[in-house]
Enzyme design. Structure first.
Site, short mmCIF file in Angstrom:
data_model
loop_
_atom_site.label_atom_id
_atom_site.label_comp_id
_atom_site.label_asym_id
_atom_site.label_seq_id
_atom_site.Cartn_x
_atom_site.Cartn_y
_atom_site.Cartn_z
N GLY B 13 0.82 -1.21 0.00
CA GLY B 13 0.00 0.00 0.00
C GLY B 13 0.85 1.25 0.00
O GLY B 13 1.88 1.31 0.65
N ASN B 108 5.55 -5.26 5.82
CA ASN B 108 5.87 -6.61 6.25
C ASN B 108 6.03 -7.56 5.06
O ASN B 108 6.99 -8.32 4.98
CB ASN B 108 4.74 -7.21 7.10
CG ASN B 108 4.19 -6.25 8.10
OD1 ASN B 108 4.12 -5.06 7.84
ND2 ASN B 108 3.80 -6.75 9.25
N ILE B 137 1.85 2.78 6.74
CA ILE B 137 1.02 3.65 7.59
C ILE B 137 0.58 2.90 8.84
O ILE B 137 0.18 3.52 9.82
CB ILE B 137 -0.22 4.19 6.85
CG1 ILE B 137 -1.19 3.07 6.46
CG2 ILE B 137 0.18 4.99 5.62
CD1 ILE B 137 -2.55 3.58 6.04
N ASP B 138 0.67 1.55 8.83
CA ASP B 138 0.24 0.77 9.99
C ASP B 138 1.23 0.85 11.15
O ASP B 138 0.89 0.52 12.28
CB ASP B 138 0.04 -0.70 9.60
CG ASP B 138 -1.13 -0.88 8.66
OD1 ASP B 138 -2.04 -0.03 8.68
OD2 ASP B 138 -1.14 -1.87 7.92
N GLY B 181 -6.03 -0.30 9.74
CA GLY B 181 -5.24 -0.99 10.74
C GLY B 181 -5.79 -2.39 10.94
O GLY B 181 -6.79 -2.58 11.61
N ARG B 182 -5.13 -3.34 10.31
CA ARG B 182 -5.64 -4.70 10.31
C ARG B 182 -5.29 -5.41 11.61
O ARG B 182 -6.14 -6.02 12.25
CB ARG B 182 -5.00 -5.44 9.13
CG ARG B 182 -5.54 -6.79 8.81
CD ARG B 182 -4.86 -7.30 7.57
NE ARG B 182 -5.21 -6.51 6.41
CZ ARG B 182 -6.30 -6.73 5.66
NH1 ARG B 182 -7.11 -7.73 5.95
NH2 ARG B 182 -6.54 -5.97 4.62
N GLU B 237 -10.27 -0.73 11.63
CA GLU B 237 -11.00 -1.64 10.74
C GLU B 237 -10.80 -3.09 11.17
O GLU B 237 -11.64 -3.94 10.92
CB GLU B 237 -10.55 -1.44 9.29
CG GLU B 237 -9.06 -1.73 9.10
CD GLU B 237 -8.55 -1.49 7.69
OE1 GLU B 237 -9.28 -0.94 6.86
OE2 GLU B 237 -7.38 -1.84 7.45
N LEU B 296 -8.53 7.68 1.65
CA LEU B 296 -8.16 9.08 1.85
C LEU B 296 -6.95 9.20 2.76
O LEU B 296 -6.08 10.03 2.58
CB LEU B 296 -9.32 9.87 2.45
CG LEU B 296 -10.62 9.98 1.63
CD1 LEU B 296 -11.56 10.96 2.30
CD2 LEU B 296 -10.34 10.40 0.21
N GLN B 297 -6.89 8.35 3.79
CA GLN B 297 -5.92 8.53 4.86
C GLN B 297 -4.49 8.16 4.48
O GLN B 297 -3.56 8.50 5.19
CB GLN B 297 -6.34 7.74 6.10
CG GLN B 297 -6.34 6.24 5.90
CD GLN B 297 -7.22 5.51 6.91
OE1 GLN B 297 -7.03 5.63 8.09
NE2 GLN B 297 -8.19 4.75 6.40
#
Lengths: 402, 402
Positions: B13, B108, B137-138, B181-182, B237, B296-297
């Protein structure tokens, strides 16, 4: 006219620059010796009937400027729509506080509130001036070239679609962005400002002004996918079918309505998910995403059009001048004698603005009903601010295969 | 080591600053006489097997800087995860182009790709250096204090919640913001940076590191509503129940998985709408809204943390130094010897980073599992940039009732 106090309030949905208008009223009013105090009603007309005022004459200029630069309604808002009895209670309170000037910043519904209040004042012979200050991200107020609040929201939508373009180019697929706009498509159309490179999205733009057909939608996306291998779509939350029924309400199990009878369209991802599901089912597309911009687009901290902020300040200042210097009621309107770019202000009769909705003119929409024209881009670009960020791509040549 | 060409690529991503890293590689590499050309692979490892390269040595410094300031992956990305056979094809191409240094910016999954590629190089005795450049971003890469890309996304989330605070204060209700955020809740937790005034939201923050209970959620919201009359909620999420099942997948009718076996969580408003529905049904709350931040983020144009941008540039530069000056493979990691604020870089073994997920440490989460600690705020605030915009309120005194 009697000296007295000024009352200012904010109604309806917030914008990024609506506090500029309140601060414009507060600072302009300080110049007039006959003004005793500038009161702010909390939560709009609701604060008036509840006698819930703060004294803005006690604000420092420094803090006024800090609040002016803060999005959303610093005086808080309401969706109450006063009827005759509500207005009578408002006057009782306003008379008690010797309020002689009332400034209400808001959209269609708020301008109608000002009209009712003003009529009531006349009916009961109360010496009173009421001026509506325009505000709406929907850009749908009659008599205006554009409305304060729209430019900053257009800037947000434009920057959002720039990002969606870049993101979706990196990992190809279909991305649907659902934008606010119940009856007017201006804000959704502002997504077109994101186009820089010839293959940039949004490739398709659907607004409430053109009936939405599922079949045409599927054909449009299929065509773009074959040409570009990806597709960015901007959709108004208020798109409707030929019969005028909102596409979003067709699938809602429970329909929520506010005091004005409006159905909830924002704050839910339902429309985007429905459209994404359609594309997966019918076109067998795999990577389909839907982002519903929701409340981010109207109060996001830190994305403001400089021109929008300046004009939001000026409509507040002008409202005070029309009432105190010219002794007039009405709705402040923005005209644009210079396309790129200069504005002037005027005062329109409240009845010309109240409760009316301005739609996108035909010349702003293409014949297929799935995009905007160059005329719209020329209209919209200056409103999003003097400096929009722009994306850039690598230009390096391909390495020859060995 | 042989002179040769450099290859740089981006995987996974996008982030707002990942192009800084590529440009850091390209510009740093220009200092070394033994480097012939810097190639960029389009669409990550996919571009390698397809021999789809551009020659970044032909880029002007000016255009490199413009692309560096543009969000998302300028070299485009992929979610392909190379297996043995895929790697063999990659080497065939890389050898043909005399590529001796490979830099791959990603999270990762991408670090695991670098590990596999590097192992393959050793196995077949190909003289080769491969360095993983961190990006996500995570913020969930092992061995790192924080990851490039996180700071800018944290800034977006923080500014978004500032706006939601202001908006929801004007028209009271419940607002749920669903953040990416998984498995790691760092980005959702960054919403806490939006708190300035004591009653500011988010009042409740739910992350994947704490099991999500519907009953506790309802009790939490009920308590906040009674105290504040409104409630702002930040939800990852990836929140999951005690059994580890994602709340979002419980309701999905069709579950979409990518090449890594990951379930689609973003690009749908389903989780937010489920939670909003719960609150309406069980607590009889009327105005409940859910905004899913979606794409968007991570690629929004114009919201970047200055520190994040600088560090993203530096990890690219350091990657080149480790490979060309030190002749080493590994993963560039960021340490923070000075909390507020200074970083240093190091090279970690690929196996220490590849395929691992870092979670929020216990000290960052409160005992109730519905909020963050001061330790987290001290950790996160500098990352969002040296200047976060701040909201301001009117301070005027109430007008006494008459």
């Amino acid at each position: 006219m009697n000296p007295g106090n000024i009352l200012v309030a904010q109604g309806g949905g917030p914008t990024a620059v609506i506090n500029q208008s309140v601060v414009g009223v507060a600072l302009e009013a300080r110049k007039y010796a006959q003004v005793r105090s500038v009161y702010g009603a909390l939560h709009g007309v609701r604060g008036i009937v509840k006698e819930d005022f703060i004294n803005l004459s006690r604000e420092t200029p420094d803090n006024l400027e800090l609040v002016a630069a803060t999005p959303s309604s610093g005086l808080l808002s309401t969706r109450d729509k006063p009827d005759e009895e509500y207005c009578a209670r408002m006057f009782e309170i306003m008379r008690k506080h010797d309020i002689r000037y009332f400034f209400y910043a808001g959209g269609n519904d708020s301008s109608d509130t000002v009209r009712i209040v003003n009529q009531q004042a006349r009916d009961i012979g109360y010496e009173f001036r009421a001026v509506h200050i325009p505000k709406t991200i929907d850009n749908d107020l009659a008599c205006n070239d554009h409305c304060p609040g729209f430019g900053s929201a257009a800037r947000f939508v434009s920057q959002a679609f720039m990002g969606l373009n870049l993101d979706n180019r990196a990992l190809e697929g279909v991305l649907i962005g659902v934008v606010m706009g119940r009856h007017a498509g201006f804000l959704t159309a502002a997504s077109a400002l994101a186009q820089k490179y010839p293959d940039d999205g949004p490739h398709l733009i659907y607004v409430p002004e053109r009936p939405f057909s599922t079949d045409r939608f599927l054909a449009d996306v299929d065509r773009v996918m074959h040409k570009e291998g990806l597709c960015i779509i901007a959709v108004s939350e208020g798109i409707q079918d030929e019969a005028g029924e909102a596409i979003a309400t067709k699938l809602a199990t429970t329909v929520e309505r506010d005091a004005h009878g409006n159905v909830q369209l924002s704050g839910t991802g339902a429309l985007g998910d429905l459209l994404a599901g359609l594309l997966k089912d019918k076109l067998k597309l795999k990577r389909v995403r839907a982002d519903t911009f929701g409340y981010l687009q109207r109060s996001f901290m830190g994305v403001v059009s400089d021109r929008d902020a300046r004009e939001a300040r000026e409509v507040g200042e002008m409202a005070v001048q029309y009432a105190l210097l010219d002794d007039k009621d009405g709705s402040v309107v923005i005209r644009r004698p210079i396309l790129d770019y200069g504005v002037e202000y005027a005062l329109a009769p409240l009845a010309d603005v109240a409760g009316k909705t301005r739609h996108m003119p035909d010349e702003f929409l293409n014949g297929e009903g799935n995009g905007v024209t160059d005329a719209f881009l020329r209209y919209c670009r200056p409103l999003a601010g003097s400096t929009l960020p722009r994306p850039h791509r690598f230009r390096a040549p391909k390495v020859a295969a060995i």
